[in-house]
Design a protein around this motif. Structure first.
Motif, PDB file in Angstrom:
ATOM      1  N   ARG A   1       6.912  -8.811   0.028  1.00  0.00           N
ATOM      2  CA  ARG A   1       6.853  -8.018  -1.118  1.00  0.00           C
ATOM      3  C   ARG A   1       8.081  -7.013  -0.979  1.00  0.00           C
ATOM      4  NH1 ARG A   1       3.231  -6.105  -4.703  1.00  0.00           N
ATOM      5  NH2 ARG A   1       3.170  -3.935  -5.631  1.00  0.00           N
ATOM      6  N   GLN A   2       8.679  -6.796   0.004  1.00  0.00           N
ATOM      7  CA  GLN A   2       9.922  -5.905   0.038  1.00  0.00           C
ATOM      8  C   GLN A   2      10.893  -6.769  -0.537  1.00  0.00           C
ATOM      9  OE1 GLN A   2       9.869  -4.267   4.139  1.00  0.00           O
ATOM     10  NE2 GLN A   2       9.751  -2.367   3.167  1.00  0.00           N
ATOM     11  N   GLU A   3      11.041  -8.094   0.050  1.00  0.00           N
ATOM     12  CA  GLU A   3      12.075  -8.763  -0.507  1.00  0.00           C
ATOM     13  C   GLU A   3      12.259  -8.952  -1.846  1.00  0.00           C
ATOM     14  OE1 GLU A   3      12.428 -12.715   1.664  1.00  0.00           O
ATOM     15  OE2 GLU A   3      13.087 -11.557   3.528  1.00  0.00           O
ATOM     16  N   ASP A   4      10.927  -9.301  -2.474  1.00  0.00           N
ATOM     17  CA  ASP A   4      10.801  -9.363  -3.952  1.00  0.00           C
ATOM     18  C   ASP A   4      11.349  -8.160  -4.521  1.00  0.00           C
ATOM     19  OD1 ASP A   4       9.863 -11.945  -3.665  1.00  0.00           O
ATOM     20  OD2 ASP A   4       7.873 -11.462  -4.015  1.00  0.00           O
ATOM     21  N   SER A   5      10.993  -7.132  -4.114  1.00  0.00           N
ATOM     22  CA  SER A   5      11.194  -5.699  -4.802  1.00  0.00           C
ATOM     23  C   SER A   5      12.610  -5.499  -4.674  1.00  0.00           C
ATOM     24  CB  SER A   5      10.505  -4.598  -4.147  1.00  0.00           C
ATOM     25  OG  SER A   5      10.775  -4.414  -2.870  1.00  0.00           O
ATOM     26  N   TRP A   6      13.356  -5.822  -3.586  1.00  0.00           N
ATOM     27  CA  TRP A   6      14.771  -5.711  -3.378  1.00  0.00           C
ATOM     28  C   TRP A   6      15.305  -6.663  -4.678  1.00  0.00           C
ATOM     29  CZ3 TRP A   6      17.853  -2.980  -0.059  1.00  0.00           C
ATOM     30  CH2 TRP A   6      18.956  -3.202   0.112  1.00  0.00           C
ATOM     31  N   TYR A   7      15.107  -7.703  -4.895  1.00  0.00           N
ATOM     32  CA  TYR A   7      15.674  -8.624  -5.785  1.00  0.00           C
ATOM     33  C   TYR A   7      15.257  -7.936  -7.275  1.00  0.00           C
ATOM     34  CZ  TYR A   7      17.008 -12.573  -8.726  1.00  0.00           C
ATOM     35  OH  TYR A   7      17.573 -13.477  -9.578  1.00  0.00           O
ATOM     36  N   GLU A   8      14.029  -7.591  -7.420  1.00  0.00           N
ATOM     37  CA  GLU A   8      13.672  -7.084  -8.793  1.00  0.00           C
ATOM     38  C   GLU A   8      14.359  -5.518  -8.844  1.00  0.00           C
ATOM     39  OE1 GLU A   8       9.586  -7.354  -8.587  1.00  0.00           O
ATOM     40  OE2 GLU A   8       9.572  -9.541  -8.357  1.00  0.00           O
ATOM     41  N   GLU A   9      15.013  -4.959  -7.981  1.00  0.00           N
ATOM     42  CA  GLU A   9      15.500  -3.650  -8.090  1.00  0.00           C
ATOM     43  C   GLU A   9      14.302  -2.562  -8.410  1.00  0.00           C
ATOM     44  OE1 GLU A   9      19.109  -3.685 -10.250  1.00  0.00           O
ATOM     45  OE2 GLU A   9      20.288  -4.519  -8.879  1.00  0.00           O
ATOM     46  N   ASP A  10      13.175  -2.675  -7.606  1.00  0.00           N
ATOM     47  CA  ASP A  10      11.959  -1.989  -8.087  1.00  0.00           C
ATOM     48  C   ASP A  10      11.659  -0.946  -6.859  1.00  0.00           C
ATOM     49  OD1 ASP A  10       9.255  -0.925  -8.452  1.00  0.00           O
ATOM     50  OD2 ASP A  10       8.681  -2.562  -9.735  1.00  0.00           O
TER      51      ASP A  10
ATOM     52  N   PRO B   1       3.362   5.298  -6.410  1.00  0.00           N
ATOM     53  CA  PRO B   1       3.278   4.011  -6.360  1.00  0.00           C
ATOM     54  C   PRO B   1       1.968   3.910  -5.730  1.00  0.00           C
ATOM     55  CG  PRO B   1       5.411   4.453  -5.096  1.00  0.00           C
ATOM     56  CD  PRO B   1       4.878   5.863  -5.504  1.00  0.00           C
ATOM     57  N   LYS B   2       1.243   3.048  -5.979  1.00  0.00           N
ATOM     58  CA  LYS B   2      -0.243   2.385  -5.473  1.00  0.00           C
ATOM     59  C   LYS B   2       0.024   1.689  -4.085  1.00  0.00           C
ATOM     60  CE  LYS B   2      -2.687   1.987  -9.988  1.00  0.00           C
ATOM     61  NZ  LYS B   2      -3.226   0.966 -10.589  1.00  0.00           N
ATOM     62  N   ALA B   3      -0.944   2.105  -3.197  1.00  0.00           N
ATOM     63  CA  ALA B   3      -0.734   1.569  -1.884  1.00  0.00           C
ATOM     64  C   ALA B   3      -0.727  -0.106  -1.903  1.00  0.00           C
ATOM     65  CB  ALA B   3      -1.533   2.033  -0.933  1.00  0.00           C
ATOM     66  N   TYR B   4       0.064  -0.891  -1.250  1.00  0.00           N
ATOM     67  CA  TYR B   4       0.039  -2.139  -1.181  1.00  0.00           C
ATOM     68  C   TYR B   4      -0.397  -2.543   0.590  1.00  0.00           C
ATOM     69  CZ  TYR B   4       1.088  -7.342  -0.776  1.00  0.00           C
ATOM     70  OH  TYR B   4       1.031  -8.562  -0.730  1.00  0.00           O
ATOM     71  N   THR B   5      -1.351  -3.046   0.751  1.00  0.00           N
ATOM     72  CA  THR B   5      -1.692  -3.633   2.022  1.00  0.00           C
ATOM     73  C   THR B   5      -1.720  -5.267   2.055  1.00  0.00           C
ATOM     74  OG1 THR B   5      -4.008  -3.165   1.816  1.00  0.00           O
ATOM     75  CG2 THR B   5      -2.818  -1.385   2.752  1.00  0.00           C
ATOM     76  N   GLY B   6      -1.396  -5.623   2.969  1.00  0.00           N
ATOM     77  CA  GLY B   6      -1.807  -7.258   3.281  1.00  0.00           C
ATOM     78  C   GLY B   6      -1.537  -7.666   4.892  1.00  0.00           C
ATOM     79  N   SER B   7      -0.951  -8.921   4.876  1.00  0.00           N
ATOM     80  CA  SER B   7      -0.303  -9.434   6.121  1.00  0.00           C
ATOM     81  C   SER B   7       0.970  -8.995   6.336  1.00  0.00           C
ATOM     82  CB  SER B   7      -0.462 -10.959   6.304  1.00  0.00           C
ATOM     83  OG  SER B   7       0.384 -11.337   5.296  1.00  0.00           O
ATOM     84  N   ILE B   8       1.408  -8.864   7.796  1.00  0.00           N
ATOM     85  CA  ILE B   8       2.924  -8.605   8.005  1.00  0.00           C
ATOM     86  C   ILE B   8       3.958  -9.451   7.147  1.00  0.00           C
ATOM     87  CG2 ILE B   8       4.756  -8.454   9.854  1.00  0.00           C
ATOM     88  CD1 ILE B   8       2.385  -7.637  11.648  1.00  0.00           C
ATOM     89  N   GLU B   9       3.501 -10.540   7.136  1.00  0.00           N
ATOM     90  CA  GLU B   9       4.373 -11.571   6.185  1.00  0.00           C
ATOM     91  C   GLU B   9       4.493 -11.335   4.618  1.00  0.00           C
ATOM     92  OE1 GLU B   9       6.992 -14.622   5.353  1.00  0.00           O
ATOM     93  OE2 GLU B   9       6.652 -13.532   7.333  1.00  0.00           O
ATOM     94  N   GLN B  10       3.311 -10.842   4.247  1.00  0.00           N
ATOM     95  CA  GLN B  10       2.967 -10.669   2.717  1.00  0.00           C
ATOM     96  C   GLN B  10       3.935  -9.358   2.631  1.00  0.00           C
ATOM     97  OE1 GLN B  10      -1.339 -10.400   2.573  1.00  0.00           O
ATOM     98  NE2 GLN B  10      -1.337 -12.433   1.510  1.00  0.00           N
ATOM     99  N   ILE B  11       3.694  -8.248   3.344  1.00  0.00           N
ATOM    100  CA  ILE B  11       4.560  -7.138   3.193  1.00  0.00           C
ATOM    101  C   ILE B  11       6.028  -7.412   3.282  1.00  0.00           C
ATOM    102  CG2 ILE B  11       5.502  -4.910   4.407  1.00  0.00           C
ATOM    103  CD1 ILE B  11       2.289  -4.581   5.500  1.00  0.00           C
ATOM    104  N   ARG B  12       6.513  -8.373   4.243  1.00  0.00           N
ATOM    105  CA  ARG B  12       8.126  -8.627   4.191  1.00  0.00           C
ATOM    106  C   ARG B  12       8.276  -9.225   3.018  1.00  0.00           C
ATOM    107  NH1 ARG B  12      11.052 -12.988   4.641  1.00  0.00           N
ATOM    108  NH2 ARG B  12       9.284 -14.298   4.694  1.00  0.00           N
TER     109      ARG B  12
END
Length: 295
Positions: free
Chosen positions: A177-186, A164-175
């Motif tokens: 992205r994790q919620e999106d990846s959970w729903y996308e099962e990624d 995986p390529k590193a993803y950085t951003g704000s604390i809220e953006q990280i949260r």
């Protein structure tokens, strides 16, 4: 709650030191980490909440085995004293394994596996895993956060994925992205929010190491065990230690679309430790525990 469950609330009390990767620590640091562990062990044996809490920074966070959030040294002392007085039987805890990693020179992540010992061996079903994050402030090591989870093994296995390529951003953006990846099962997308050497302890106390390891094991979970659900944030406690270290304790649950109500028994609490590098946040450690209230 039974004594067996309560006795595993905190897994940092030890009988022996010096295993795992602690050899990576300097002599002075090893002595400090050993001092903290010994003090916690002594406090457990003496049933002394204040002595136990003294190993934490004044504004620290602790999430117990049952998902209870104890905030500040004073809150940890009071919460642990209540457990000692009402629920925790006389017992010892044994260090089974230890993984130590410096996130930076003044921040260390230690993932320990422990068990309850009543005679000389680990009691059946007493294995737990905890993430201990310690920081060095004004030349002194103390704990910033601690979380414990009972080990409930799932079958071994991973799904190989591209790094995986590193993803950085704000604390809220990280949260988000994790919620999106959970729903996308990624799994790779989920792992991208972590530093390359990060540590994750899942709700069943599986220890995932490195961004690659997180991606491969999370994809295995998504493909085999996790139903298509959405994550919902119920509460959040954010604490900044200086400008480049954040400890975030979140409470959340799972939704089964299209429902907007929490799935029964899905409420959990997780501790997220994030570091800011070059102006961007990334996660160094994460641990999740199901919330089971006790009287």
């Amino acid at each position: 709650m039974t004594g067996r469950k309560i006795a595993a609330l905190v897994g940092t009390m030890v009988i022996a030191l010096g295993i795992g990767s602690s050899a990576n620590a300097s002599g002075d640091d090893k002595a400090e980490f050993a001092r903290i562990l010994k003090q916690q062990y002594d406090a457990w044996y003496e049933e002394n909440g204040a002595k136990f809490a003294a190993t934490f920074h004044k504004d620290a966070d602790m999430v117990t085995f049952n998902g209870e959030h104890l905030s500040t040294r004073k809150g940890i002392a009071e919460g642990m004293q209540y457990y000692f007085d009402n629920h925790i039987p006389a017992s010892q805890l044994k260090l089974v394994d230890e993984h130590l990693r410096y996130a930076r020179r003044d921040l260390v992540v230690i993932v320990r596996t422990t068990c309850i010992v009543e005679t000389t061996d680990c009691r059946d079903g007493s294995l737990s895993r905890n993430t201990n994050v310690l920081s060095k402030r004004d030349g002194k090591w103390l704990q910033e956060s601690f979380q414990n989870t009972r080990v409930d093994p799932l079958p071994p296995g991973v799904v190989p994925v591209a790094e995986p390529k590193a993803y950085t951003g704000s604390i809220e953006q990280i949260r988000q992205r994790q919620e999106d990846s959970w729903y996308e099962e990624d799994g790779a997308k989920f792992a991208s929010t972590f530093s390359k050497d990060a540590d994750v302890v899942t709700f069943n106390a599986d220890h995932l190491r490195t961004r690659d390891g997180i991606a491969e094991r999370m994809q295995f979970y998504f493909d085999n065990f996790i139903n298509k659900t959405r994550l919902k944030k119920l509460g959040e406690h954010v604490r900044f230690v200086g400008r480049d270290l954040a400890v975030v304790v979140r409470t959340g649950c799972q939704l089964v679309p299209p429902s907007t109500e929490c799935r029964p028994d899905s409420i959990s609490r997780n501790t997220n430790v994030l570091v800011k590098r070059d102006g961007k946040w990334t996660q160094e450690s994460f641990q999740n525990t199901r919330y089971v209230p006790i009287p």
